[in-house]
Design a protein around this motif. Structure first.
Motif, PDB file in Angstrom:
ATOM      1  N   GLU A 121       0.844  -1.201   0.000  1.00  0.00           N
ATOM      2  CA  GLU A 121       0.000   0.000   0.000  1.00  0.00           C
ATOM      3  C   GLU A 121       0.879   1.252   0.000  1.00  0.00           C
ATOM      4  O   GLU A 121       1.813   1.376   0.783  1.00  0.00           O
ATOM      5  CB  GLU A 121      -0.923   0.012   1.217  1.00  0.00           C
ATOM      6  CG  GLU A 121      -1.913   1.170   1.212  1.00  0.00           C
ATOM      7  CD  GLU A 121      -2.920   1.095   2.351  1.00  0.00           C
ATOM      8  OE1 GLU A 121      -3.840   1.933   2.387  1.00  0.00           O
ATOM      9  OE2 GLU A 121      -2.774   0.189   3.209  1.00  0.00           O
ATOM     10  N   LEU A 122       0.561   2.182  -0.901  1.00  0.00           N
ATOM     11  CA  LEU A 122       1.249   3.453  -0.961  1.00  0.00           C
ATOM     12  C   LEU A 122       0.251   4.557  -0.635  1.00  0.00           C
ATOM     13  O   LEU A 122      -0.918   4.477  -1.018  1.00  0.00           O
ATOM     14  CB  LEU A 122       1.827   3.715  -2.357  1.00  0.00           C
ATOM     15  CG  LEU A 122       2.950   2.803  -2.859  1.00  0.00           C
ATOM     16  CD1 LEU A 122       2.364   1.534  -3.468  1.00  0.00           C
ATOM     17  CD2 LEU A 122       3.801   3.520  -3.900  1.00  0.00           C
ATOM     18  N   VAL A 123       0.720   5.576   0.046  1.00  0.00           N
ATOM     19  CA  VAL A 123      -0.124   6.738   0.319  1.00  0.00           C
ATOM     20  C   VAL A 123       0.571   7.952  -0.273  1.00  0.00           C
ATOM     21  O   VAL A 123       1.766   8.181  -0.063  1.00  0.00           O
ATOM     22  CB  VAL A 123      -0.384   6.929   1.830  1.00  0.00           C
ATOM     23  CG1 VAL A 123       0.909   7.111   2.604  1.00  0.00           C
ATOM     24  CG2 VAL A 123      -1.316   8.111   2.060  1.00  0.00           C
ATOM     25  N   GLN A 124      -0.182   8.698  -1.059  1.00  0.00           N
ATOM     26  CA  GLN A 124       0.321   9.938  -1.642  1.00  0.00           C
ATOM     27  C   GLN A 124       0.172  11.023  -0.590  1.00  0.00           C
ATOM     28  O   GLN A 124      -0.927  11.341  -0.154  1.00  0.00           O
ATOM     29  CB  GLN A 124      -0.489  10.256  -2.901  1.00  0.00           C
ATOM     30  CG  GLN A 124       0.007  11.439  -3.696  1.00  0.00           C
ATOM     31  CD  GLN A 124      -0.843  11.668  -4.919  1.00  0.00           C
ATOM     32  OE1 GLN A 124      -0.979  10.802  -5.775  1.00  0.00           O
ATOM     33  NE2 GLN A 124      -1.448  12.846  -5.001  1.00  0.00           N
ATOM     34  N   ASP A 125       1.290  11.600  -0.154  1.00  0.00           N
ATOM     35  CA  ASP A 125       1.287  12.491   1.005  1.00  0.00           C
ATOM     36  C   ASP A 125       0.543  13.801   0.788  1.00  0.00           C
ATOM     37  O   ASP A 125       0.143  14.451   1.753  1.00  0.00           O
ATOM     38  CB  ASP A 125       2.726  12.811   1.418  1.00  0.00           C
ATOM     39  CG  ASP A 125       3.455  11.580   1.940  1.00  0.00           C
ATOM     40  OD1 ASP A 125       2.771  10.608   2.291  1.00  0.00           O
ATOM     41  OD2 ASP A 125       4.697  11.600   1.987  1.00  0.00           O
ATOM     42  N   GLU A 126       0.380  14.197  -0.451  1.00  0.00           N
ATOM     43  CA  GLU A 126      -0.190  15.503  -0.754  1.00  0.00           C
ATOM     44  C   GLU A 126      -0.905  15.434  -2.092  1.00  0.00           C
ATOM     45  O   GLU A 126      -0.628  14.548  -2.902  1.00  0.00           O
ATOM     46  CB  GLU A 126       0.934  16.546  -0.812  1.00  0.00           C
ATOM     47  CG  GLU A 126       2.024  16.142  -1.809  1.00  0.00           C
ATOM     48  CD  GLU A 126       3.323  16.880  -1.610  1.00  0.00           C
ATOM     49  OE1 GLU A 126       3.281  18.011  -1.094  1.00  0.00           O
ATOM     50  OE2 GLU A 126       4.370  16.343  -2.006  1.00  0.00           O
ATOM     51  N   PRO A 127      -1.837  16.344  -2.339  1.00  0.00           N
ATOM     52  CA  PRO A 127      -2.511  16.330  -3.643  1.00  0.00           C
ATOM     53  C   PRO A 127      -1.595  16.857  -4.741  1.00  0.00           C
ATOM     54  O   PRO A 127      -0.663  17.621  -4.482  1.00  0.00           O
ATOM     55  CB  PRO A 127      -3.712  17.258  -3.436  1.00  0.00           C
ATOM     56  CG  PRO A 127      -3.297  18.158  -2.319  1.00  0.00           C
ATOM     57  CD  PRO A 127      -2.402  17.352  -1.432  1.00  0.00           C
ATOM     58  N   VAL A 128      -1.846  16.441  -5.964  1.00  0.00           N
ATOM     59  CA  VAL A 128      -1.133  16.973  -7.119  1.00  0.00           C
ATOM     60  C   VAL A 128      -1.795  18.286  -7.508  1.00  0.00           C
ATOM     61  O   VAL A 128      -2.973  18.320  -7.873  1.00  0.00           O
ATOM     62  CB  VAL A 128      -1.168  15.976  -8.295  1.00  0.00           C
ATOM     63  CG1 VAL A 128      -0.670  16.636  -9.573  1.00  0.00           C
ATOM     64  CG2 VAL A 128      -0.333  14.748  -7.977  1.00  0.00           C
TER      65      VAL A 128
END
Length: 869
Positions: free
Chosen positions: A766-773
């Motif tokens: 599982e990966l979590v994107q720390d911030e929105p693009v």
């Protein structure tokens, strides 16, 4: 080289071995081929110095006498014990067996044995025996010295028979010297098959290596043919792509059984240099497997996670258009689908379709939100601000729809017509609501809003006073929504910051007046000679030369965009040094839209304008300008459909004189006020009268978005009126900083590790994107895999990190890794999930710092596969 010369060299090599092992050599000549030549190979008469002190033990030697001679009489001498056919005994009758074993291996002179010995002289007797078996089964391979030499260059003394044969195939396929794995071999065979070339597999068969090749393919990949069907490259391709279509699950076999082929398949799929070949193979397989028929019966949810075949994207696009036509496809759904598809094989070929659908969904969404916003307009200032903050998005979304759909290959007139009608309703509704506010105003500009006529006084003069260099780019008809996109685009560039403001433009909203308003002036007036040109403090502002004359009195210069872009770096720097303020005039949108023959290309011109402005800003920065402003003279109205009767104003202006009549404004003397027009005097417009000839000067503007008929002019693209799209003028402040802080960068992410053990053949990461693009935070695609040391022991899966949501719960994504047979070697050891990323502009990969460490503890598993490493 003759056989005798070759044998002499091989014997010399044996006698050159260090210590006791180089003293005695046993030679068994089973075919009596060298009975008459052996005496000349050793002794004082031989040509090779290494053999001159070697004594020959004759054919009819007594084993006991020979032993006495070698160990008592000459214990330091060198001996060649030659055994012809009749002298070769079975082990039980061989009185010198102990010496043969001690001083082995026995020298043999048949061609196959010599080849086996010569390939890698340091190989052990067991290794050579294994090679010899292969050599005797595949004699044709070794008939060519070039093939034999090429194989020798690849071999090491530790290669077993499996690796030996794999390297033989690598030679036949002309692979690189370090390439001989089954993955490498199949990559070449697949490349040849895609090109219609069968020479590789045919050569493997002719050389007698086909049984080994297919047995290895079966063991490692678990490839099976139907009963009675012989293996072939075509059958393998169809088996492979059907297996991939089924998620590498077949019958009772789970994903673990096909881990090796899944890893190699995904490696081929993700390899940029193999992409075209892979697509050709996919198309071939799709036709044979009737994949298109299967996709016809699948819905969006089934299709969006599938890959490999073109038919998936074809069907998915159709389903999305179907839902779009029934208004049952949301922006969120579309973005999720596109996020999944972005790493798929065929995405680029369908990217325009996906973007058109996304643009259409976005327009639908913005239209649905706009109605309530329009109803909220209660004052002119509020109407201006609501357009600045929210309603401009509808015009931007419409522009994106028109631009995107012109590039698509799908003809969906019903959807296009529906969106066009909906946008027209928006224009009219907004126009009517805004007209109510205009009718309440007694003069121009909109109260409480920065006026375009104050631009020079507020934006330029203070910077001159502070001694700062400034560049102002005026892009003709750069509508507010286009400038907003430019602002975001520029802000995504490294070391640039932007700030967007909305100012109230002049009326009429046309080029001559808008350009004049941006110059230093105290008063503006219509040129009495034609009432179309504009005077600033009594001086003409038409054309670059006149504007430059006015600016030069304020330590400023003016230049056309195309002339500025032709300057080299030194020339641009010299120009900047010569003044405090540089005005650059850019004209792409208005030039395109104003002509009837090209007005339909207006939105293309908007996109070109954004690209031009980015180039100009960078060129200015290279000329040592750090403070820049981009603005416009006016905006515009545009609709992509032909203007119908309801959009023309039926009334005609009347008065003492009609000096200028255009689609969106009229200038005349004592024009009669009518309900169909907004009528304002020169004084109400903020214009100065030049004399008696201007007495009664009046301007009229058709209500809402209506147009006046003017022969020969374009009518889809218009400006000059008081619609918000025409009079909300952008002012974009751009600053080029020196620090790298805040530069555009790839989005940050982390791996979420919930356990430190792997106990099965499959791992979900599982990966979590720390911030929105958004802004300077850019999307990226990474590749996730499981590694044991330097060995990839799972498939490597691409993961797109491009989510724009501000809710972290919506920025999670998973990758499924299936362990290959190589993982067995690391059972009980530490392994790592690593993340790699492609180096921009290349096919090379770099390993990122993100990783998760696990202990691999799987139960005993049995796999008879053996990879050719």
């Amino acid at each position: 080289m003759s056989d005798l010369d070759q044998i002499s060299k091989l014997l010399a090599a044996r006698f050159n071995r260090a210590g006791e092992h180089g003293r005695i050599v046993f030679w068994k000549d089973e075919k009596n081929e060298y009975v008459n030549d052996v005496e000349g190979l050793v002794g004082p008469s031989t040509t090779l110095p290494e053999l001159r002190d070697v004594e020959l033990i004759p054919l009819n030697h007594n084993p006991f006498s020979a032993r006495y001679r070698m160990f008592v009489e000459r214990p330091d001498g060198k001996f060649l014990v030659y055994l012809a056919q009749e002298g070769i005994k079975e082990d039980k009758d061989n009185w010198l067996l102990d010496l043969e074993l001690a001083y082995g291996p026995v020298f043999a002179s048949d061609r196959s044995t010599m080849i086996a010995t010569q390939l890698v002289p340091d190989a052990s007797s067991d290794t050579r025996a294994a090679w010899l078996d292969v050599i005797r089964r595949c004699p044709l391979f070794f008939e060519a010295k070039s093939r034999t030499d090429a194989l020798a260059a690849r071999l090491t003394a530790t290669d077993d028979a499996q690796v030996f044969q794999a390297k033989m195939i690598a030679v036949l396929l002309k692979l690189k010297n370090d390439r001989h794995s089954l993955q490498d071999i199949w990559r070449e065979l697949l490349t040849q098959y895609a090109d219609g070339n069968t020479s590789g597999i045919e050569t493997i068969e002719r050389m007698g290596l086909d049984e080994f090749h297919w047995a290895g393919t079966s063991r490692i990949y678990h490839y099976e043919t139907a009963p009675g069907v012989s293996p072939s490259v075509k059958d393998f391709v169809l088996w492979l792509f059907r297996l991939a279509w089924k998620g590498f699950v077949s019958g009772t076999s789970g994903t673990n059984a096909y881990a090796n082929i899944r890893r190699d398949f995904e490696s081929w799929r993700n390899e940029r240099n193999f992409e075209q070949t892979f697509k050709e193979l996919s198309d071939m397989a799709a036709d044979e497997l009737d994949i298109g028929d299967e996709t016809m019966h699948m819905d969006i949810d089934e299709l969006q996670d599938r890959d490999v075949f073109r038919a998936v994207d074809e069907a998915l696009v159709h389903r999305m258009y179907e839902r779009l036509s029934t208004c049952s496809l949301s922006v969120e759904q579309t973005e999720r689908i596109i996020a999944v598809r972005r790493t798929s094989l065929w995405y680029e070929e369908y990217r325009k379709e996906y973007q058109a659908i996304k643009a259409a969904c976005r327009l639908r969404y913005e239209l649905s939100e706009a109605s309530e916003t329009i109803d909220a307009i209660a004052t002119p200032e509020q109407g201006f601000e609501l357009y600045r903050d929210r309603l401009y998005r509808v015009d931007q979304a419409y522009r994106h729809v028109v631009a995107a759909w012109r590039q698509t290959e799908y003809d969906v007139p019903a959807i296009k017509d529906d969106l066009e009608r909906a946008y027209t309703v928006f224009q009219r509704s907004l126009g009517q609501a805004w007209q109510q506010q205009l009718d309440s105003m007694e003069s121009w500009p909109v109260p409480g809003v920065l006026a375009q006529t104050e631009f020079y006084h507020r934006q330029v003069e203070p910077r001159i006073a502070n001694g700062k260099k400034l560049a102002v780019i005026i892009s003709d008809a750069l509508r507010y929504e286009v400038a907003e996109e430019f602002s975001r685009t520029m802000a995504a560039e490294n070391r640039y910051s932007t700030e967007l403001e909305a100012w109230c433009g002049v009326l009429p909203s046309y080029t001559q007046l808008g350009m004049a308003a941006l110059l230093p002036h105290s008063t503006l007036s219509f040129d009495p000679a034609n009432h179309y040109g504009v005077l600033a403090d009594g001086r003409s502002t038409s054309g670059t030369d006149n504007r430059n004359a006015i600016l030069s009195e304020h330590d400023s210069r003016a230049i056309l965009y195309r002339d500025f872009m032709e300057l080299d770096r030194n020339q641009a720097r010299d120009l900047v040094k010569s003044c405090s303020v540089l005005y650059i005039y850019h004209n792409s949108i208005d030039e395109t839209g104003d002509a009837a023959v090209s007005e339909r290309n207006t939105f293309d011109a908007c996109q070109s304008a954004i690209a031009d402005l980015v180039k100009a800003i960078k060129k200015l920065a290279n000329a040592n300008v750090s403070n820049m402003i981009v603005t416009a003279d006016h905006g515009f109205l545009y609709q992509d459909h032909a203007v119908d009767n309801t959009e023309w104003l039926s009334e005609q202006p009347q008065g003492d004189d009609v000096w200028e009549l255009h689609n969106r404004f009229v200038i005349g003397r004592n024009l009669q006020p009518k309900s169909a027009f907004l009528t304002l005097s020169a004084e109400q417009l903020g214009m100065t009268l030049t004399g008696e000839q201007d007495a009664g000067l009046t301007a009229q503007f058709p209500n809402s978005i209506l147009r006046l008929r003017k022969p020969g002019s374009g009518v889809r693209y218009v400006h000059g009126g008081a619609a918000l799209q025409e009079i909300v003028v952008p002012v974009v402040h751009i600053n080029k900083g020196r620090s790298a802080e805040g530069d555009a960068r790839p989005v940050e992410f982390n791996l979420l590790q919930k356990t430190n053990r792997i106990t099965t053949g499959q791992l979900t990461v599982e990966l979590v994107q720390d911030e929105p693009v958004e802004g300077r935070t850019l999307p990226r695609t990474v590749f996730v895999g499981l590694w044991g040391g330097d060995t990839l022991i799972s498939n490597e899966t691409p993961v797109a990190l491009d989510m724009t949501s501000h809710q972290i719960a919506e920025r999670h994504v998973t990758a499924t890794l299936v362990l290959t047979s190589e993982a067995d070697a690391y059972n009980g050891s530490t392994v790592e999930v690593r993340v790699r990323e492609r180096i921009k502009g290349t096919g090379q990969m770099k390993t990122l710092g993100k990783k998760s460490v696990y202990t691999l503890r799987r139960g005993l598993s049995f796999d008879d596969g053996f990879d050719f490493l």
